[in-house]
Design an enzyme around this catalytic site. Structure first.
Site, PDB file in Angstrom:
ATOM      1  N   ARG A  78       0.692  -0.949  -0.140  1.00 27.06           N
ATOM      2  CA  ARG A  78      -0.039  -0.135  -0.119  1.00 27.06           C
ATOM      3  C   ARG A  78       0.706   1.149  -0.008  1.00 27.06           C
ATOM      4  O   ARG A  78       0.277   2.141  -0.719  1.00 27.06           O
ATOM      5  CB  ARG A  78      -0.815  -0.130   1.206  1.00 27.06           C
ATOM      6  CG  ARG A  78      -2.060   1.029   1.159  1.00 27.06           C
ATOM      7  CD  ARG A  78      -3.061   1.031   2.212  1.00 27.06           C
ATOM      8  NE  ARG A  78      -3.774  -0.232   2.133  1.00 27.06           N
ATOM      9  CZ  ARG A  78      -4.426  -0.812   2.814  1.00 27.06           C
ATOM     10  NH1 ARG A  78      -4.239  -0.400   4.359  1.00 27.06           N
ATOM     11  NH2 ARG A  78      -5.084  -2.114   2.839  1.00 27.06           N
ATOM     12  N   ASP A 125     -14.346  -2.742   7.005  1.00 27.16           N
ATOM     13  CA  ASP A 125     -15.080  -3.762   7.440  1.00 27.16           C
ATOM     14  C   ASP A 125     -15.932  -3.181   8.831  1.00 27.16           C
ATOM     15  O   ASP A 125     -15.420  -2.003   9.280  1.00 27.16           O
ATOM     16  CB  ASP A 125     -14.477  -4.827   7.751  1.00 27.16           C
ATOM     17  CG  ASP A 125     -13.461  -4.909   8.924  1.00 27.16           C
ATOM     18  OD1 ASP A 125     -13.715  -5.143  10.187  1.00 27.16           O
ATOM     19  OD2 ASP A 125     -12.101  -4.315   8.543  1.00 27.16           O
TER      20      ASP A 125
END
Length: 237
Positions: A24, A204
């Site tokens: 990332r 999430d």
């Protein structure tokens, strides 16, 4: 060069963004920075330095969990002179009004324990974000129209948690989200007199069970990176 960072003197900028995932870090550097060069690959924990609107920026992976982040932040501050450190990462939502892809700005970070816990002995030290960074991040999020929440988060030292009772208390006390690094970042920033902030994307949700598919995560994380950069350099917008 340190044990865990192979950068040469001058390779690390005073402003450092800290995603947990080294890939990332690579994606964020290649997407948002100019004149990017890789400055670290020790143990596969990639780091890159480039410029954003003319300002030097390093994006360095920090790994998973507070012990790993503590290693990199200690070295970045003590050996490379980092002044502003902003965690950019994912988190799990813990309130009904916090949705997937929302951005959470961590004003405080509660934790059960961290690598710094033994220093304080019986004191429950309460680390918090740097106010100037937090204020600038709120302004940047509002300017982008990003759905954003500001408040307390919980930094857990376990990923596969088996304490539903603890999560229930976090929800009860208004904790917005859970992740695994910010509390130690805030403690180290306080110790060394540096600026720190955690800018997080909800990937999430602990209450609803919803989760972003892996292929959708990076496309949803762009707002988080832009908010972090604008918070670090508010005059560059």
């Amino acid at each position: 060069m340190t044990i865990h960072i192979g950068a040469a003197p001058g390779d690390i900028a005073e402003t450092v963004l800290l995603p947990g995932d080294p890939y990332r870090a690579k994606w964020a550097a290649e997407t948002f920075l100019s004149d990017v060069r890789q400055v670290n690959a020790v143990r596969g924990m990639l780091g890159f330095t480039g410029t954003w609107n003319g300002h030097p920026v390093t994006i360095q992976g920090s790994g998973m969990g507070m012990p790993s982040l503590s290693i990199y932040v200690n070295e970045l501050i003590r050996d490379y002179g980092a002044q502003t450190l902003i965690r950019i990462g994912s988190c799990g939502g813990m309130q009904d009004h916090v949705g997937l892809r929302d951005v959470v700005l961590a004003m405080t970070a509660s934790t059960v324990t961290s690598p710094s816990s033994t220093i304080f002995r019986e004191v429950n030290f309460a680390p918090g974000a740097d106010w100037s960074l937090l204020r600038a991040a709120v302004a940047a999020a509002e300017a982008k129209g990003t759905r954003t929440h500001v408040g307390g988060i919980y930094s857990s030292d376990t990923f596969y948690d088996e304490r539903p009772d603890l999560n229930e208390q976090m929800v009860r006390h208004g904790i917005l989200a859970v992740e695994m690094e910010a509390a130690e970042l805030y403690m180290l920033a306080a110790r060394y007199g540096r600026r720190a902030l955690a800018v997080l994307t909800v990937s999430d949700h602990l209450i609803t069970g919803e989760a972003l598919a892996s292929e959708h995560r990076e496309s949803s994380f762009g707002d988080m990176v832009e908010i972090a950069l604008n918070a670090a350099f508010p005059d560059a917008r």
